[in-house]
Scaffold this active site. Structure first.
Site, PDB file in Angstrom:
ATOM      1  CE1 TYR A 144      -3.226  -2.975   0.698  1.00  0.00           C
ATOM      2  CE2 TYR A 144      -4.579  -1.001   0.816  1.00  0.00           C
ATOM      3  CZ  TYR A 144      -4.468  -2.375   0.671  1.00  0.00           C
ATOM      4  OH  TYR A 144      -5.595  -3.130   0.489  1.00  0.00           O
ATOM      5  CE  LYS A 175       2.985 -18.654  -0.887  1.00  0.00           C
ATOM      6  NZ  LYS A 175       2.132 -19.854  -0.873  1.00  0.00           N
ATOM      7  CG  ASP A 215      -7.641  -5.345   1.434  1.00  0.00           C
ATOM      8  OD1 ASP A 215      -8.631  -4.843   2.004  1.00  0.00           O
ATOM      9  OD2 ASP A 215      -7.569  -5.501   0.203  1.00  0.00           O
ATOM     10  CG  ASP A 259      -0.884 -20.760   0.455  1.00  0.00           C
ATOM     11  OD1 ASP A 259      -0.348 -20.590   1.571  1.00  0.00           O
ATOM     12  OD2 ASP A 259      -0.334 -21.406  -0.460  1.00  0.00           O
ATOM     13  CG  ASP A 289     -13.068  -8.028   1.973  1.00  0.00           C
ATOM     14  OD1 ASP A 289     -13.034  -7.173   2.885  1.00  0.00           O
ATOM     15  OD2 ASP A 289     -13.389  -7.741   0.799  1.00  0.00           O
TER      16      ASP A 289
HETATM   17  C1  IPM Z   1     -10.416  -1.792   3.393  1.00  0.00           C
HETATM   18  C2  IPM Z   1     -10.644  -1.331   1.985  1.00  0.00           C
HETATM   19  C3  IPM Z   1      -9.526  -0.375   1.591  1.00  0.00           C
HETATM   20  C4  IPM Z   1      -8.216  -1.128   1.666  1.00  0.00           C
HETATM   21  C5  IPM Z   1      -9.671   0.263   0.204  1.00  0.00           C
HETATM   22  C6  IPM Z   1     -11.011   0.962   0.064  1.00  0.00           C
HETATM   23  C7  IPM Z   1      -8.534   1.197  -0.092  1.00  0.00           C
HETATM   24  O1  IPM Z   1     -10.729  -2.404   1.112  1.00  0.00           O
HETATM   25  O2  IPM Z   1     -10.437  -0.949   4.313  1.00  0.00           O
HETATM   26  O3  IPM Z   1     -10.215  -2.988   3.607  1.00  0.00           O
HETATM   27  O4  IPM Z   1      -7.831  -1.804   0.705  1.00  0.00           O
HETATM   28  O5  IPM Z   1      -7.583  -1.071   2.711  1.00  0.00           O
HETATM   29 MN    MN Z   2     -10.551  -4.329   2.099  1.00  0.00          MN
END
Ligand code: IPM
Ligand code: MN
Length: 331
Positions: free
Chosen positions: A127, A177, A234, A210, A238
Site C-alpha cells: 500500500y 508467505k 486486506d 494460502d 474480507d
Molecule cells: C479496506 C478497503 C480499503 C483497503 C480500500 C477501500 C482502499 O478495502 O479498508 O479494507 O484496501 O484497505
Molecule cells: Mn478491504
C-alpha cells in the site's frame, strides 16, 4: 463517575458519513452511542465521492490538521461509482491512515462458533505506493509495485498484537508467505520471533496466507489473534467477514496506539450505492465500529453493552432504523 453517565462525555469526534449508505449507518451508530449514555461532541465533515464530484475536494491538509485535535474519527463509507476507482480510496482513506499514522487495522470476527481478531499492518507493504512504470503504453512496458516493510513498522504492529493476545487467550498467529516472499517474510518472521521472546505467556503459530484462507473457512476456532501485513490483511479480513455472518457485521478500528492523534473507526463494508437512501443497509457493522471507538476511548463498559446488545440481535432483520432500534432495546 459511572461509565454510562453522560458527564463522562466531552469526547470530541469528527464524523464522516461519506457516500452511499455511509451517512445512514453512521447516524444509527451515533443514536446507539447516545442511548448507551456516552455524550460525544461531534463535528460533521462533508467529504467523499459526492463532495469530490461537486468541487474537487478530497482531503485538504487543513482538515487533517483540524482532526489532529479530535479524540476519534467515525467514518461510514466513501466512494461513488461516478468517481474513478482509487481517487477517494488513496486520497482520503489511505492518506488518513498514513498521515495520522494509524498503523494498526484491528478487525474482530465473532460468532457462536469462533472469536478471533486480525491485526493488519496499515501503513506499509504494497500500500506504500512504491513502484512505477517504464515505457508505459508501449509493447515493452514494465510495471513494478514494491512492498515496503520496515523493521519498525512490522515490529510495532507485532508488538500491539502480542499485547492484545496477552489480554485474550494468549495465542498469536503470524500469517505471511515466507516460503516465497523471502525478504519481507524474513523481516516479519524475525521481528515476530524476537518480540515474542518478551511475551513468554503468549503461544505462537505461523501460517502461510494460502493455508490461512483454508483455516479461516474450515477451522477458524484455531485463531485468537492473527497478525499480518497490509495486503494479506486486506484480503483475509474480507474472508473473515464472509465466514462471520457477512460483511454487514464486520467492524474495524484504524488505530494510532501511540495516541499521538485520533484513531479512526469504520465498518469494513463499502458505500453500497445500489441500496443507498432506502433504509435497507445493515447498521450493525457501523454500530460495532462505534463500540470499538468507545472501547479505545476508555468507555469500556459502554462498549461491552453495545457489543452484547448487537450479539443479542443476531439474525434480527428489518430496516436500518429497525435494526438499530432492536439493538437499543437490548442495551
Ligand atoms: C479496506 C478497503 C480499503 C483497503 C480500500 C477501500 C482502499 O478495502 O479498508 O479494507 O484496501 O484497505
Ligand atoms: Mn478491504
Amino acid at each position: 463517575m459511572s461509565d454510562n453517565d453522560s458527564s463522562a462525555g466531552g469526547l470530541r469526534v469528527a464524523v464522516l458519513g461519506g457516500d452511499g449508505i455511509g451517512p445512514e449507518v453512521v447516524e444509527q451508530g451515533l443514536r446507539v452511542i447516545d442511548a448507551v449514555g456516552v455524550a460525544l461532541d461531534t463535528e460533521h465533515y462533508d467529504l467523499g465521492g459526492a463532495r469530490y464530484l461537486r468541487d474537487g475536494t478530497v482531503l485538504p491538509d487543513s482538515v487533517l490538521e483540524e482532526w489532529r485535535s479530535f479524540d476519534a474519527i467515525y467514518l461510514g463509507a466513501v466512494g461513488t461509482p461516478e468517481v474513478a476507482p482509487g481517487v477517494i480510496e488513496r486520497g482520503l482513506l489511505l492518506k488518513m491512515r498514513f498521515e495520522l499514522d494509524l498503523f494498526v487495522n484491528q478487525r474482530p470476527f465473532r460468532t457462536d462458533d469462533h472469536d478471533f481478531v486480525v491485526i493488519r499492518e496499515n501503513t506499509e507493504g504494497s500500500y506504500a505506493g512504491e513502484g512505477g512504470f517504464l515505457r508505459r503504453g508501449t509493447p515493452h512496458e514494465v510495471a513494478t509495485q514494491g512492498s515496503v516493510n520496515t523493521r519498525m513498522g512490522a515490529e510495532r504492529c507485532i508488538r500491539y498484537a502480542f499485547e492484545l493476545a496477552g489480554g485474550r487467550r494468549n495465542h498469536l498467529t503470524l500469517v505471511h508467505k515466507t516460503n516465497v516472499l523471502t525478504f519481507s517474510g524474513d523481516l516479519w518472521q524475525r521481528a515476530f520471533d524476537e518480540v515474542g521472546v518478551e511475551y513468554p505467556d503468549v503461544a505462537t503459530a505461523y501460517n502461510h496466507v494460502d493455508a490461512a484462507c483454508i483455516y479461516f473457512v474450515q477451522d477458524p476456532q484455531r485463531y485468537d489473534v492473527v497478525v499480518t501485513d497490509n495486503l494479506f490483511g486486506d484480503i483475509l479480513t474480507d474472508l473473515g467477514g464472509a465466514v462471520s455472518g457477512g460483511i454487514g457485521l464486520a467492524s474495524s478500528a484504524n488505530l494510532n496506539p501511540a495516541r499521538t492523534g485520533p484513531s479512526m473507526f469504520e465498518p469494513v463494508h463499502g458505500s453500497a450505492p445500489d441500496i443507498a437512501g432506502q433504509n435497507k443497509a445493515n447498521p450493525i457493522a457501523a454500530i460495532l465500529s462505534g463500540a470499538l471507538m468507545l472501547d479505545f476511548l476508555g468507555q469500556t463498559e459502554a462498549a461491552r453493552r453495545i457489543e452484547q446488545a448487537c450479539e443479542a440481535c443476531t439474525g434480527v432483520e428489518g430496516s436500518t432504523v429497525e435494526v438499530a432500534d432492536a439493538v437499543m432495546a437490548k442495551l
